[in-house]
Design a protein around this motif. Structure first.
Motif, PDB file in Angstrom:
ATOM      1  N   MET A 144       0.846  -1.171   0.000  1.00 22.47           N
ATOM      2  CA  MET A 144       0.000   0.000   0.000  1.00 22.47           C
ATOM      3  C   MET A 144       0.898   1.242   0.000  1.00 22.47           C
ATOM      4  O   MET A 144       1.831   1.335   0.787  1.00 22.47           O
ATOM      5  N   SER A 145       0.607   2.158  -0.865  1.00 24.96           N
ATOM      6  CA  SER A 145       1.386   3.377  -0.968  1.00 24.96           C
ATOM      7  C   SER A 145       1.127   4.275   0.240  1.00 24.96           C
ATOM      8  O   SER A 145      -0.025   4.441   0.660  1.00 24.96           O
ATOM      9  N   PRO A 146       2.158   4.906   0.799  1.00 26.37           N
ATOM     10  CA  PRO A 146       1.944   5.832   1.916  1.00 26.37           C
ATOM     11  C   PRO A 146       1.171   7.089   1.496  1.00 26.37           C
ATOM     12  O   PRO A 146       0.648   7.808   2.328  1.00 26.37           O
ATOM     13  N   ARG A 147       1.069   7.314   0.191  1.00 28.02           N
ATOM     14  CA  ARG A 147       0.334   8.478  -0.309  1.00 28.02           C
ATOM     15  C   ARG A 147      -1.101   8.140  -0.727  1.00 28.02           C
ATOM     16  O   ARG A 147      -1.828   8.997  -1.203  1.00 28.02           O
ATOM     17  N   ASP A 148      -1.493   6.894  -0.571  1.00 24.59           N
ATOM     18  CA  ASP A 148      -2.828   6.459  -0.949  1.00 24.59           C
ATOM     19  C   ASP A 148      -3.855   7.162  -0.061  1.00 24.59           C
ATOM     20  O   ASP A 148      -3.807   7.028   1.161  1.00 24.59           O
ATOM     21  N   PRO A 149      -4.786   7.913  -0.637  1.00 26.93           N
ATOM     22  CA  PRO A 149      -5.774   8.614   0.183  1.00 26.93           C
ATOM     23  C   PRO A 149      -6.712   7.676   0.935  1.00 26.93           C
ATOM     24  O   PRO A 149      -7.343   8.072   1.899  1.00 26.93           O
ATOM     25  N   SER A 150      -6.785   6.438   0.523  1.00 30.06           N
ATOM     26  CA  SER A 150      -7.627   5.459   1.217  1.00 30.06           C
ATOM     27  C   SER A 150      -6.860   4.683   2.288  1.00 30.06           C
ATOM     28  O   SER A 150      -7.432   3.823   2.947  1.00 30.06           O
ATOM     29  N   GLY A 151      -5.603   4.992   2.449  1.00 30.87           N
ATOM     30  CA  GLY A 151      -4.762   4.245   3.383  1.00 30.87           C
ATOM     31  C   GLY A 151      -5.288   4.214   4.801  1.00 30.87           C
ATOM     32  O   GLY A 151      -5.237   3.176   5.465  1.00 30.87           O
ATOM     33  N   ALA A 152      -5.802   5.344   5.277  1.00 30.35           N
ATOM     34  CA  ALA A 152      -6.316   5.392   6.642  1.00 30.35           C
ATOM     35  C   ALA A 152      -7.502   4.452   6.823  1.00 30.35           C
ATOM     36  O   ALA A 152      -7.592   3.728   7.818  1.00 30.35           O
ATOM     37  N   LEU A 153      -8.399   4.450   5.851  1.00 32.12           N
ATOM     38  CA  LEU A 153      -9.558   3.571   5.931  1.00 32.12           C
ATOM     39  C   LEU A 153      -9.140   2.100   5.840  1.00 32.12           C
ATOM     40  O   LEU A 153      -9.659   1.249   6.572  1.00 32.12           O
ATOM     41  N   PHE A 154      -8.184   1.800   4.975  1.00 31.22           N
ATOM     42  CA  PHE A 154      -7.689   0.430   4.875  1.00 31.22           C
ATOM     43  C   PHE A 154      -7.081  -0.026   6.204  1.00 31.22           C
ATOM     44  O   PHE A 154      -7.286  -1.159   6.642  1.00 31.22           O
ATOM     45  N   ARG A 155      -6.321   0.849   6.847  1.00 31.05           N
ATOM     46  CA  ARG A 155      -5.716   0.513   8.140  1.00 31.05           C
ATOM     47  C   ARG A 155      -6.793   0.238   9.187  1.00 31.05           C
ATOM     48  O   ARG A 155      -6.668  -0.663  10.005  1.00 31.05           O
ATOM     49  N   TYR A 156      -7.862   1.032   9.146  1.00 32.77           N
ATOM     50  CA  TYR A 156      -8.990   0.793  10.050  1.00 32.77           C
ATOM     51  C   TYR A 156      -9.579  -0.597   9.802  1.00 32.77           C
ATOM     52  O   TYR A 156      -9.826  -1.359  10.744  1.00 32.77           O
ATOM     53  N   PHE A 157      -9.812  -0.942   8.537  1.00 35.47           N
ATOM     54  CA  PHE A 157     -10.370  -2.255   8.210  1.00 35.47           C
ATOM     55  C   PHE A 157      -9.431  -3.388   8.634  1.00 35.47           C
ATOM     56  O   PHE A 157      -9.888  -4.436   9.102  1.00 35.47           O
ATOM     57  N   ILE A 158      -8.134  -3.184   8.459  1.00 30.68           N
ATOM     58  CA  ILE A 158      -7.164  -4.195   8.900  1.00 30.68           C
ATOM     59  C   ILE A 158      -7.256  -4.347  10.422  1.00 30.68           C
ATOM     60  O   ILE A 158      -7.248  -5.462  10.950  1.00 30.68           O
ATOM     61  N   GLY A 159      -7.356  -3.227  11.134  1.00 33.54           N
ATOM     62  CA  GLY A 159      -7.506  -3.281  12.588  1.00 33.54           C
ATOM     63  C   GLY A 159      -8.750  -4.028  13.006  1.00 33.54           C
ATOM     64  O   GLY A 159      -8.729  -4.845  13.939  1.00 33.54           O
ATOM     65  N   ASP A 160      -9.846  -3.769  12.316  1.00 29.17           N
ATOM     66  CA  ASP A 160     -11.090  -4.487  12.605  1.00 29.17           C
ATOM     67  C   ASP A 160     -10.922  -5.988  12.355  1.00 29.17           C
ATOM     68  O   ASP A 160     -11.413  -6.815  13.140  1.00 29.17           O
ATOM     69  N   SER A 161     -10.226  -6.327  11.294  1.00 31.24           N
ATOM     70  CA  SER A 161      -9.970  -7.739  10.996  1.00 31.24           C
ATOM     71  C   SER A 161      -9.113  -8.378  12.083  1.00 31.24           C
ATOM     72  O   SER A 161      -9.379  -9.505  12.510  1.00 31.24           O
ATOM     73  N   GLU A 162      -8.101  -7.664  12.523  1.00 31.80           N
ATOM     74  CA  GLU A 162      -7.241  -8.178  13.596  1.00 31.80           C
ATOM     75  C   GLU A 162      -8.049  -8.391  14.874  1.00 31.80           C
ATOM     76  O   GLU A 162      -7.869  -9.386  15.580  1.00 31.80           O
ATOM     77  N   MET A 163      -8.979  -7.469  15.162  1.00 32.35           N
ATOM     78  CA  MET A 163      -9.858  -7.641  16.340  1.00 32.35           C
ATOM     79  C   MET A 163     -10.663  -8.921  16.195  1.00 32.35           C
ATOM     80  O   MET A 163     -10.792  -9.691  17.145  1.00 32.35           O
TER      81      MET A 163
END
Length: 145
Positions: A1-20
């Motif tokens: 995932m690119s650090p400049r991807d504007p959707s990166g924050a949302l993707f990180r949230y979804f990954i966190g939810d998956s980890e939960m």
């Protein structure tokens, strides 16, 4: 995932939810923090971070994240979150973090204009009681108090 991807924050949230969901609480906390660092500012990332911190025993961090979530959306309660199909792990963590079960001043199930500091739905003002109908037909808004 690119650090400049504007959707990166949302993707990180979804990954966190998956980890939960997988029971990887520390990994979820790291992902929720990355989501916040990348600009995710919705109350939901803070509720999930609060729950994860509470489940891992980090009560000071849990209460700080919960305070930010409630600042962003004062209407949230355990009942409010359960009506939105939040996972049982998040609900358990939010209870441990100190989120109230329901509004102490009223019986509203949608965001209460009298108790929530001004966060209401247009559906609430129109008298629509079903969140699913409200969320798909008229959406959310914030009014000046």
């Amino acid at each position: 995932m690119s650090p400049r991807d504007p959707s990166g924050a949302l993707f990180r949230y979804f990954i966190g939810d998956s980890e939960m969901g997988l029971g990887h609480i520390d990994a979820a906390i790291a992902e929720f923090r990355k989501a916040i660092d990348l600009g995710q500012r919705g109350f939901f990332v803070y509720t999930d971070l609060a729950a994860a911190n509470a489940l891992s025993g980090k009560m000071d961090e849990a209460q700080a994240a919960l305070a930010e979530a409630r600042r962003l959306n004062p209407a949230i309660t355990v009942k409010w979150m359960k009506e939105r199909a939040v996972t049982p792990a998040i609900i358990d963590g939010l209870r441990k973090a100190g989120l109230p079960e329901e509004c102490k001043r009223c019986e509203h199930t949608l965001a209460c204009p009298g108790c929530s500091g001004g966060y209401v739905t247009r559906a609430n003002r129109l008298g629509i009681q079903s969140w699913r109908v409200a969320s798909t037909t008229v959406g959310m808004s914030r009014h000046a108090s």
